[in-house]
Scaffold this motif. Sequence first.
Motif, PDB file in Angstrom:
ATOM      1  N   HIS A 161     -27.295  -6.393   9.243  1.00 43.86           N
ATOM      2  CA  HIS A 161     -25.853  -6.340   9.486  1.00 43.86           C
ATOM      3  C   HIS A 161     -25.311  -7.541  10.252  1.00 43.86           C
ATOM      4  O   HIS A 161     -24.092  -7.751  10.267  1.00 43.86           O
ATOM      5  N   ASP A 162     -26.161  -8.312  10.898  1.00 44.58           N
ATOM      6  CA  ASP A 162     -25.669  -9.371  11.783  1.00 44.58           C
ATOM      7  C   ASP A 162     -24.786 -10.381  11.057  1.00 44.58           C
ATOM      8  O   ASP A 162     -23.763 -10.815  11.586  1.00 44.58           O
ATOM      9  N   ASP A 163     -25.183 -10.783   9.851  1.00 43.38           N
ATOM     10  CA  ASP A 163     -24.378 -11.747   9.090  1.00 43.38           C
ATOM     11  C   ASP A 163     -23.883 -11.141   7.783  1.00 43.38           C
ATOM     12  O   ASP A 163     -23.659 -11.849   6.795  1.00 43.38           O
ATOM     13  N   ALA A 164     -23.695  -9.823   7.769  1.00 43.35           N
ATOM     14  CA  ALA A 164     -23.261  -9.145   6.540  1.00 43.35           C
ATOM     15  C   ALA A 164     -21.837  -9.561   6.171  1.00 43.35           C
ATOM     16  O   ALA A 164     -21.005  -9.840   7.047  1.00 43.35           O
ATOM     17  N   PRO A 165     -21.521  -9.612   4.871  1.00 44.87           N
ATOM     18  CA  PRO A 165     -20.160  -9.958   4.441  1.00 44.87           C
ATOM     19  C   PRO A 165     -19.132  -8.964   4.979  1.00 44.87           C
ATOM     20  O   PRO A 165     -19.404  -7.761   5.083  1.00 44.87           O
ATOM     21  N   LEU A 166     -17.969  -9.473   5.321  1.00 40.29           N
ATOM     22  CA  LEU A 166     -16.885  -8.631   5.816  1.00 40.29           C
ATOM     23  C   LEU A 166     -16.469  -7.626   4.749  1.00 40.29           C
ATOM     24  O   LEU A 166     -16.341  -7.961   3.572  1.00 40.29           O
ATOM     25  N   GLU A 167     -16.260  -6.372   5.161  1.00 40.48           N
ATOM     26  CA  GLU A 167     -15.830  -5.313   4.251  1.00 40.48           C
ATOM     27  C   GLU A 167     -14.489  -4.753   4.710  1.00 40.48           C
ATOM     28  O   GLU A 167     -14.281  -4.513   5.898  1.00 40.48           O
ATOM     29  N   ARG A 168     -13.603  -4.521   3.762  1.00 43.51           N
ATOM     30  CA  ARG A 168     -12.328  -3.869   4.046  1.00 43.51           C
ATOM     31  C   ARG A 168     -11.989  -2.926   2.893  1.00 43.51           C
ATOM     32  O   ARG A 168     -12.435  -3.125   1.755  1.00 43.51           O
ATOM     33  N   LYS A 169     -11.207  -1.898   3.180  1.00 39.67           N
ATOM     34  CA  LYS A 169     -10.770  -0.943   2.164  1.00 39.67           C
ATOM     35  C   LYS A 169      -9.379  -1.322   1.651  1.00 39.67           C
ATOM     36  O   LYS A 169      -8.500  -1.706   2.434  1.00 39.67           O
ATOM     37  N   ASP A 170      -9.184  -1.208   0.333  1.00 38.59           N
ATOM     38  CA  ASP A 170      -7.840  -1.405  -0.195  1.00 38.59           C
ATOM     39  C   ASP A 170      -7.066  -0.097  -0.113  1.00 38.59           C
ATOM     40  O   ASP A 170      -7.570   0.919   0.390  1.00 38.59           O
ATOM     41  N   LYS A 171      -5.835  -0.084  -0.605  1.00 40.65           N
ATOM     42  CA  LYS A 171      -4.980   1.095  -0.464  1.00 40.65           C
ATOM     43  C   LYS A 171      -5.514   2.304  -1.219  1.00 40.65           C
ATOM     44  O   LYS A 171      -5.143   3.449  -0.921  1.00 40.65           O
ATOM     45  N   ASP A 172      -6.396   2.057  -2.194  1.00 42.62           N
ATOM     46  CA  ASP A 172      -6.985   3.152  -2.961  1.00 42.62           C
ATOM     47  C   ASP A 172      -8.336   3.601  -2.407  1.00 42.62           C
ATOM     48  O   ASP A 172      -9.002   4.457  -2.992  1.00 42.62           O
TER      49      ASP A 172
END
Length: 323
Positions: A161-172
């Motif tokens: 997890h230290d250099d894991a890609p950024l994750e975000r949720k969309d509106k769905d």
Amino acid sequence: MTPTLKSFVIIRAESSFRIFLVMGGIFLLSFVFAYTMIQPFSRLDSIESIERRLSFHPKERSNDTVDEFDEELYTFKILQLADLHFGEAEFTDWGPLQDMKSGGVIHKVIEKERPDLIVLSGDQLTGNDIDENATEYYSNLISILQSSQENIKWVMIFGNHDDAPLERKDKDGNTIYFDTKTSREDLLSKDMSFSSSFSKRGPIDMPGNNYFVPLYLKNIPVLNIYLFDSGGGALSEKIDQSQTDWLKTVSKKSSLPGVAFQHIPSSVDDFEFSDNCVGQHDDPIDAVTADSEIVRELASSKVLFLGVGHDHGNGYCCRHKYN
């Protein structure tokens, strides 16, 4: 997840070389060196460039004529901290609160146990939750270590997890992945910028960052501390054959016993999971996809102990299957 104190083990450096798998968030390990039994091993400087020595000195005796071996004089204590996950859920109420609680636990354990060395064994951060440069979170973690004990020393390895890609949720509610905001190199450079860090860059012909640190008792090397990158994040979650070959090369040049750390566990087939295991086993074991027989090589390289993390609900000790 707030870390809890899992286990405590004492191993004599002259004991038989049976490697243990130890899993847990916070783990204490003490090595007791019978100084009168230690032979003057050859210097390791020819294997790797050693800019500074990780060393410890016996405590002052009240009577220098005492010849009996005093276990307290020659004990070197390692504190393993795994899966601290600072920066997790940073935009929620509970995320920063968890960081505060984790920092409090770390501070109390260090104050009580007074370790000689801390091993940060991966997932210091939850990089996939951190929107900006994660080195600020890493600096905050180091501040906790330094405020807990004067002249504290540490080494570090990476988790998944230290250099894991950024994750975000969309509106769905779908997960969107972005580029990694902070690389392994960024985090390693930040770590090595602190004078009390004994982390270093390992050979470049292997995945990730792999290295070893020799421990000296006075001026005599007594133990090798091996640190392996088990991947994840920007890398595949595995131990590559080149890492096993490197261990074989280094260990053949040294007669020292060793201990080893990696973040993601090796194959469960290498260990005797039975009633002989001691500790907490609440999670299934999520092992690397391949481990290139690293445990077999560790066992033949006089390595006493393999400490891992990754599976948060586990904190136990098991023997390996190789004699």
